[in-house]
Design an enzyme around this catalytic site. Structure first.
Site, PDB file in Angstrom:
ATOM      1  N   HIS A   1      29.609 -52.129  16.394  1.00  0.00           N
ATOM      2  CA  HIS A   1      29.624 -51.474  15.088  1.00  0.00           C
ATOM      3  C   HIS A   1      28.667 -50.295  15.032  1.00  0.00           C
ATOM      4  O   HIS A   1      27.812 -50.135  15.881  1.00  0.00           O
ATOM      5  CB  HIS A   1      29.287 -52.466  13.968  1.00  0.00           C
ATOM      6  CG  HIS A   1      27.888 -53.014  14.020  1.00  0.00           C
ATOM      7  ND1 HIS A   1      27.601 -54.258  14.532  1.00  0.00           N
ATOM      8  CD2 HIS A   1      26.704 -52.493  13.614  1.00  0.00           C
ATOM      9  CE1 HIS A   1      26.299 -54.476  14.438  1.00  0.00           C
ATOM     10  NE2 HIS A   1      25.732 -53.416  13.884  1.00  0.00           N
TER      11      HIS A   1
ATOM     12  N   ARG B   1      23.157 -46.436   6.415  1.00  0.00           N
ATOM     13  CA  ARG B   1      22.448 -46.801   5.190  1.00  0.00           C
ATOM     14  C   ARG B   1      23.130 -46.116   4.011  1.00  0.00           C
ATOM     15  O   ARG B   1      23.553 -44.963   4.131  1.00  0.00           O
ATOM     16  CB  ARG B   1      20.995 -46.357   5.275  1.00  0.00           C
ATOM     17  CG  ARG B   1      20.184 -47.171   6.249  1.00  0.00           C
ATOM     18  CD  ARG B   1      18.733 -46.666   6.327  1.00  0.00           C
ATOM     19  NE  ARG B   1      17.999 -47.449   7.272  1.00  0.00           N
ATOM     20  CZ  ARG B   1      18.022 -47.251   8.598  1.00  0.00           C
ATOM     21  NH1 ARG B   1      18.755 -46.279   9.101  1.00  0.00           N
ATOM     22  NH2 ARG B   1      17.336 -48.019   9.397  1.00  0.00           N
TER      23      ARG B   1
ATOM     24  N   GLU C   1      29.114 -50.941   9.495  1.00  0.00           N
ATOM     25  CA  GLU C   1      28.188 -51.791   8.740  1.00  0.00           C
ATOM     26  C   GLU C   1      27.478 -50.916   7.724  1.00  0.00           C
ATOM     27  O   GLU C   1      26.752 -49.990   8.099  1.00  0.00           O
ATOM     28  CB  GLU C   1      27.158 -52.423   9.678  1.00  0.00           C
ATOM     29  CG  GLU C   1      26.051 -53.170   8.957  1.00  0.00           C
ATOM     30  CD  GLU C   1      24.909 -53.562   9.887  1.00  0.00           C
ATOM     31  OE1 GLU C   1      23.777 -53.679   9.385  1.00  0.00           O
ATOM     32  OE2 GLU C   1      25.138 -53.755  11.098  1.00  0.00           O
TER      33      GLU C   1
ATOM     34  N   ASN D   1      19.761 -51.308   0.874  1.00  0.00           N
ATOM     35  CA  ASN D   1      18.448 -51.877   0.578  1.00  0.00           C
ATOM     36  C   ASN D   1      18.275 -51.895  -0.933  1.00  0.00           C
ATOM     37  O   ASN D   1      18.431 -50.859  -1.590  1.00  0.00           O
ATOM     38  CB  ASN D   1      17.334 -51.069   1.249  1.00  0.00           C
ATOM     39  CG  ASN D   1      17.410 -51.184   2.751  1.00  0.00           C
ATOM     40  OD1 ASN D   1      17.378 -52.281   3.294  1.00  0.00           O
ATOM     41  ND2 ASN D   1      17.546 -50.075   3.440  1.00  0.00           N
TER      42      ASN D   1
ATOM     43  N   HIS E   1      22.454 -47.276  13.491  1.00  0.00           N
ATOM     44  CA  HIS E   1      22.497 -47.550  14.921  1.00  0.00           C
ATOM     45  C   HIS E   1      23.924 -47.841  15.372  1.00  0.00           C
ATOM     46  O   HIS E   1      24.783 -48.173  14.578  1.00  0.00           O
ATOM     47  CB  HIS E   1      21.590 -48.736  15.276  1.00  0.00           C
ATOM     48  CG  HIS E   1      21.962 -50.019  14.595  1.00  0.00           C
ATOM     49  ND1 HIS E   1      21.309 -50.490  13.478  1.00  0.00           N
ATOM     50  CD2 HIS E   1      22.935 -50.940  14.854  1.00  0.00           C
ATOM     51  CE1 HIS E   1      21.852 -51.638  13.099  1.00  0.00           C
ATOM     52  NE2 HIS E   1      22.844 -51.934  13.921  1.00  0.00           N
TER      53      HIS E   1
ATOM     54  N   GLU F   1      21.561 -50.814  19.316  1.00  0.00           N
ATOM     55  CA  GLU F   1      21.284 -52.248  19.264  1.00  0.00           C
ATOM     56  C   GLU F   1      22.079 -52.932  20.371  1.00  0.00           C
ATOM     57  O   GLU F   1      23.258 -52.658  20.542  1.00  0.00           O
ATOM     58  CB  GLU F   1      21.696 -52.810  17.904  1.00  0.00           C
ATOM     59  CG  GLU F   1      21.465 -54.298  17.763  1.00  0.00           C
ATOM     60  CD  GLU F   1      21.911 -54.825  16.407  1.00  0.00           C
ATOM     61  OE1 GLU F   1      21.375 -55.859  15.995  1.00  0.00           O
ATOM     62  OE2 GLU F   1      22.812 -54.224  15.772  1.00  0.00           O
TER      63      GLU F   1
END
Length: 150
Positions: A5, A9, A66, A70, A84, A127
């Site tokens: 993925h 943000r 994804e 927050n 990432h 990641e």
């Protein structure tokens, strides 16, 4: 290695979902609400990838977007909206050792036998996730500190 993925943000989850779902046509396939960490993760998939996604483990489906929201407002510079890329690897320790020998800094070592982070030369975060169950913690990774940020 298998692509998993890309994490992005978002400032407003509802507005982001209107764009990714309503405009682009992506489908929500998983959602994680983390009260302690005060964030929401929403995983989206294209319609063409839905059938293939059903054949994969629920936590390792791919390819996905994804969206990370927050709950507490943060000020991101443009460089922080891209989160990432994520790849699943057959052996997290062997992969990190190979990268380290190639001169790549392991920013977040795989202390848990499951997850590590490295950065590209252009400082994009990557990641790495262990395929299947996490490996038992082992040295030198278990006691290796983080280096920089990711």
């Amino acid at each position: 290695m298998r692509y998993l993925h890309t994490m992005l943000r978002v400032r407003n989850l509802d507005v982001a979902l209107k764009f990714y779902q309503d405009a682009l046509g992506l489908k929500e396939v998983r959602r994680i609400e983390n009260d302690k960490g005060r964030f929401t993760l929403v995983f989206l998939c294209s319609s063409d990838d839905l059938e293939a996604l059903k054949k994969q483990p629920p936590t390792r489906g791919a390819p996905l977007v994804e969206l990370t929201y927050n709950w507490d407002e943060e000020t991101y510079g443009e460089d922080r909206f891209f989160g990432h890329l994520a790849y699943e690897v057959d052996d997290i320790y062997a992969t990190c050792e190979k990268l380290q020998k190639a001169g790549v800094t392991i920013n977040r070592p795989p202390r848990d036998g499951n997850m590590a982070f490295v950065r590209s030369p252009d400082l994009h975060s990557i990641e790495l996730l262990q395929k299947g169950e996490p490996k038992p913690p082992q040295e030198p990774w278990a006691s290796m500190p983080n280096t920089g940020h990711w």
